[in-house]
Design a protein around this motif. Structure first.
Motif, PDB file in Angstrom:
ATOM      1  N   PHE A  49       0.845  -1.189   0.000  1.00 61.81           N
ATOM      2  CA  PHE A  49       0.000   0.000   0.000  1.00 61.81           C
ATOM      3  C   PHE A  49       0.885   1.245   0.000  1.00 61.81           C
ATOM      4  O   PHE A  49       2.054   1.198   0.361  1.00 61.81           O
ATOM      5  N   GLY A  50       0.281   2.378  -0.353  1.00 62.71           N
ATOM      6  CA  GLY A  50       0.979   3.649  -0.250  1.00 62.71           C
ATOM      7  C   GLY A  50       1.138   4.346  -1.586  1.00 62.71           C
ATOM      8  O   GLY A  50       0.461   4.013  -2.568  1.00 62.71           O
ATOM      9  N   GLY A  51       2.028   5.324  -1.614  1.00 63.38           N
ATOM     10  CA  GLY A  51       2.217   6.138  -2.805  1.00 63.38           C
ATOM     11  C   GLY A  51       3.673   6.181  -3.231  1.00 63.38           C
ATOM     12  O   GLY A  51       4.578   6.038  -2.402  1.00 63.38           O
ATOM     13  N   ASN A  52       3.889   6.388  -4.537  1.00 64.75           N
ATOM     14  CA  ASN A  52       5.266   6.505  -5.018  1.00 64.75           C
ATOM     15  C   ASN A  52       5.554   7.926  -5.502  1.00 64.75           C
ATOM     16  O   ASN A  52       4.653   8.766  -5.604  1.00 64.75           O
ATOM     17  N   ALA A  53       6.813   8.184  -5.783  1.00 63.52           N
ATOM     18  CA  ALA A  53       7.236   9.530  -6.172  1.00 63.52           C
ATOM     19  C   ALA A  53       6.650   9.964  -7.504  1.00 63.52           C
ATOM     20  O   ALA A  53       6.542  11.164  -7.785  1.00 63.52           O
ATOM     21  N   ARG A  54       6.251   9.023  -8.327  1.00 69.07           N
ATOM     22  CA  ARG A  54       5.650   9.332  -9.625  1.00 69.07           C
ATOM     23  C   ARG A  54       4.231   9.858  -9.492  1.00 69.07           C
ATOM     24  O   ARG A  54       3.700  10.488 -10.410  1.00 69.07           O
ATOM     25  N   GLY A  55       3.604   9.579  -8.356  1.00 65.66           N
ATOM     26  CA  GLY A  55       2.238  10.050  -8.135  1.00 65.66           C
ATOM     27  C   GLY A  55       1.186   8.964  -8.160  1.00 65.66           C
ATOM     28  O   GLY A  55      -0.017   9.252  -8.122  1.00 65.66           O
ATOM     29  N   ASP A  56       1.603   7.699  -8.232  1.00 64.86           N
ATOM     30  CA  ASP A  56       0.658   6.589  -8.172  1.00 64.86           C
ATOM     31  C   ASP A  56       0.329   6.274  -6.715  1.00 64.86           C
ATOM     32  O   ASP A  56       1.180   6.437  -5.828  1.00 64.86           O
ATOM     33  N   PHE A  57      -0.877   5.757  -6.504  1.00 66.06           N
ATOM     34  CA  PHE A  57      -1.260   5.348  -5.148  1.00 66.06           C
ATOM     35  C   PHE A  57      -1.951   4.002  -5.225  1.00 66.06           C
ATOM     36  O   PHE A  57      -2.738   3.735  -6.140  1.00 66.06           O
ATOM     37  N   VAL A  58      -1.657   3.151  -4.238  1.00 74.13           N
ATOM     38  CA  VAL A  58      -2.201   1.799  -4.195  1.00 74.13           C
ATOM     39  C   VAL A  58      -2.878   1.550  -2.855  1.00 74.13           C
ATOM     40  O   VAL A  58      -2.253   1.678  -1.793  1.00 74.13           O
ATOM     41  N   GLY A  59      -4.161   1.209  -2.907  1.00 75.39           N
ATOM     42  CA  GLY A  59      -4.880   0.662  -1.768  1.00 75.39           C
ATOM     43  C   GLY A  59      -5.379  -0.719  -2.148  1.00 75.39           C
ATOM     44  O   GLY A  59      -5.605  -1.002  -3.325  1.00 75.39           O
ATOM     45  N   MET A  60      -5.552  -1.587  -1.164  1.00 69.77           N
ATOM     46  CA  MET A  60      -6.004  -2.945  -1.476  1.00 69.77           C
ATOM     47  C   MET A  60      -6.995  -3.409  -0.410  1.00 69.77           C
ATOM     48  O   MET A  60      -6.664  -4.187   0.489  1.00 69.77           O
ATOM     49  N   PRO A  61      -8.249  -2.949  -0.497  1.00 65.04           N
ATOM     50  CA  PRO A  61      -9.249  -3.407   0.474  1.00 65.04           C
ATOM     51  C   PRO A  61      -9.629  -4.871   0.232  1.00 65.04           C
ATOM     52  O   PRO A  61      -9.610  -5.361  -0.899  1.00 65.04           O
ATOM     53  N   THR A  62      -9.985  -5.551   1.300  1.00 60.38           N
ATOM     54  CA  THR A  62     -10.550  -6.887   1.192  1.00 60.38           C
ATOM     55  C   THR A  62     -12.031  -6.780   0.874  1.00 60.38           C
ATOM     56  O   THR A  62     -12.733  -5.948   1.450  1.00 60.38           O
ATOM     57  N   CYS A  63     -12.516  -7.617  -0.035  1.00 58.30           N
ATOM     58  CA  CYS A  63     -13.927  -7.600  -0.414  1.00 58.30           C
ATOM     59  C   CYS A  63     -14.710  -8.568   0.474  1.00 58.30           C
ATOM     60  O   CYS A  63     -14.366  -9.753   0.565  1.00 58.30           O
ATOM     61  N   TRP A  64     -15.743  -8.049   1.107  1.00 57.97           N
ATOM     62  CA  TRP A  64     -16.656  -8.880   1.887  1.00 57.97           C
ATOM     63  C   TRP A  64     -18.066  -8.733   1.324  1.00 57.97           C
ATOM     64  O   TRP A  64     -18.511  -7.622   1.132  1.00 57.97           O
ATOM     65  N   PRO A  65     -18.807  -9.827   1.087  1.00 57.91           N
ATOM     66  CA  PRO A  65     -18.346 -11.206   1.267  1.00 57.91           C
ATOM     67  C   PRO A  65     -17.392 -11.640   0.165  1.00 57.91           C
ATOM     68  O   PRO A  65     -17.396 -11.074  -0.926  1.00 57.91           O
ATOM     69  N   PHE A 148     -16.650  -3.627  -0.053  1.00 63.33           N
ATOM     70  CA  PHE A 148     -17.641  -4.382  -0.798  1.00 63.33           C
ATOM     71  C   PHE A 148     -17.442  -4.133  -2.285  1.00 63.33           C
ATOM     72  O   PHE A 148     -16.812  -3.153  -2.687  1.00 63.33           O
ATOM     73  N   SER A 149     -18.002  -5.018  -3.090  1.00 64.12           N
ATOM     74  CA  SER A 149     -17.889  -4.883  -4.538  1.00 64.12           C
ATOM     75  C   SER A 149     -18.762  -3.739  -5.033  1.00 64.12           C
ATOM     76  O   SER A 149     -19.966  -3.690  -4.743  1.00 64.12           O
ATOM     77  N   LEU A 150     -18.178  -2.843  -5.805  1.00 66.82           N
ATOM     78  CA  LEU A 150     -18.950  -1.748  -6.388  1.00 66.82           C
ATOM     79  C   LEU A 150     -19.873  -2.242  -7.497  1.00 66.82           C
ATOM     80  O   LEU A 150     -20.769  -1.507  -7.924  1.00 66.82           O
ATOM     81  N   PHE A 151     -19.680  -3.466  -7.953  1.00 64.57           N
ATOM     82  CA  PHE A 151     -20.634  -4.062  -8.885  1.00 64.57           C
ATOM     83  C   PHE A 151     -21.894  -4.518  -8.146  1.00 64.57           C
ATOM     84  O   PHE A 151     -22.994  -4.489  -8.703  1.00 64.57           O
ATOM     85  N   LYS A 152     -21.737  -4.943  -6.905  1.00 72.10           N
ATOM     86  CA  LYS A 152     -22.862  -5.477  -6.130  1.00 72.10           C
ATOM     87  C   LYS A 152     -23.480  -4.445  -5.181  1.00 72.10           C
ATOM     88  O   LYS A 152     -24.635  -4.605  -4.760  1.00 72.10           O
ATOM     89  N   MET A 153     -22.699  -3.434  -4.814  1.00 69.58           N
ATOM     90  CA  MET A 153     -23.133  -2.436  -3.820  1.00 69.58           C
ATOM     91  C   MET A 153     -23.649  -3.156  -2.572  1.00 69.58           C
ATOM     92  O   MET A 153     -22.936  -4.003  -2.050  1.00 69.58           O
ATOM     93  N   ASP A 154     -24.858  -2.843  -2.086  1.00 67.59           N
ATOM     94  CA  ASP A 154     -25.335  -3.468  -0.849  1.00 67.59           C
ATOM     95  C   ASP A 154     -26.301  -4.619  -1.109  1.00 67.59           C
ATOM     96  O   ASP A 154     -27.123  -4.953  -0.252  1.00 67.59           O
ATOM     97  N   SER A 155     -26.199  -5.241  -2.293  1.00 69.98           N
ATOM     98  CA  SER A 155     -27.084  -6.374  -2.595  1.00 69.98           C
ATOM     99  C   SER A 155     -26.691  -7.630  -1.824  1.00 69.98           C
ATOM    100  O   SER A 155     -27.491  -8.545  -1.670  1.00 69.98           O
ATOM    101  N   GLU A 156     -25.449  -7.688  -1.347  1.00 67.15           N
ATOM    102  CA  GLU A 156     -24.995  -8.759  -0.467  1.00 67.15           C
ATOM    103  C   GLU A 156     -24.467  -8.119   0.813  1.00 67.15           C
ATOM    104  O   GLU A 156     -23.626  -7.222   0.752  1.00 67.15           O
ATOM    105  N   ILE A 157     -24.953  -8.586   1.944  1.00 64.44           N
ATOM    106  CA  ILE A 157     -24.634  -7.946   3.220  1.00 64.44           C
ATOM    107  C   ILE A 157     -23.618  -8.778   3.996  1.00 64.44           C
ATOM    108  O   ILE A 157     -23.721  -9.999   4.077  1.00 64.44           O
ATOM    109  N   HIS A 158     -22.634  -8.074   4.546  1.00 62.65           N
ATOM    110  CA  HIS A 158     -21.632  -8.703   5.402  1.00 62.65           C
ATOM    111  C   HIS A 158     -21.255  -7.681   6.469  1.00 62.65           C
ATOM    112  O   HIS A 158     -21.140  -6.488   6.174  1.00 62.65           O
TER     113      HIS A 158
END
Length: 228
Positions: A49-65, A148-158
């Protein structure tokens, strides 16, 4: 858990809360970037995770469910974790990863759906949801990803999906002024920070100033910074 935000107003500002339970981490600043590394039992310290000097940023959330479609099947898939590392360490650009995601199969690790929340210095956003697809947004006014998946939004609850954090972040960003700033971003990250699965690092990247700011363990008055 985790919360990723990208804001494009007068400035492009990236925000990230890393919520982590029972894993060893460290924040490693250098001239290449500010990386949050996780101590993996097999691989050792991995910059995830984090950012580099070029200006890219990486986050990696876990998808539930978890979605079984994210599991590797043939061994020929592109692993989302390795793509994240390639962006963070400057081996690939956001647009190169977008091309891979739109033309090849992206997988996570067996039994766990890790997603990518990626952005570049221009504020373009690429979300990778293994087994479901990529979402590309060219310099959106703002973008939010939790667990959560942005394809599913709140159609599956966890219980760990972070729907409340997503709603809170989007509500605050809907009301944000054009002068949205680094302190504003920390205020937002504070509003969606966690204690059960605790927020261990909160990070803000100001692209105009080419500066990354961060604090650990919700110590909002103890902020460090690195300028490139």
């Amino acid at each position: 858990m985790c919360t990723s935000i990208v804001v494009n107003k007068k400035k492009t500002i990236i925000g990230w809360n890393l919520d982590l339970l029972d894993m060893e981490y460290r924040v490693s600043p250098s001239m290449e970037g500010v990386f949050i590394e996780i101590n993996d039992a097999k691989e050792g310290w991995m910059p995830l995770f984090g950012g580099n000097a070029r200006g890219d940023f990486v986050g990696m959330p876990t998808c539930w469910p978890y979605d079984r479609r994210s599991d590797p099947v043939t061994g020929d898939e592109q692993n989302v974790i390795l793509l994240d590392i390639d962006l963070l360490t400057g081996k690939k650009t956001l647009q190169e990863i977008r091309d891979i995601a739109e033309n090849e199969t992206i997988c996570s690790v067996p039994g766990m759906t890790f997603m990518s929340a990626l952005s570049d210095r221009d504020g373009n956003v690429l979300y990778l949801i293994p087994g479901q697809g990529p979402i590309y947004r060219e310099k959106p006014e703002y973008a939010v990803m939790t667990n959560f998946s942005l394809f599913k939004m709140d159609s599956e609850i966890h219980p760990w999906m972070g729907w409340d954090r997503y709603q809170k972040a989007t509500e605050l960003l809907n009301e944000a002024s054009d002068d949205f700033s680094v302190p504003d971003c920390f205020d937002l990250l504070k509003a969606v920070s966690q204690t059960f699965c605790p927020t261990v690092v909160s990070m803000v990247y100001d692209m105009t100033e080419k500066t990354i700011y961060w604090c650990e363990n919700r110590q909002w008055n103890t902020i460090e910074q690195k300028t490139f």
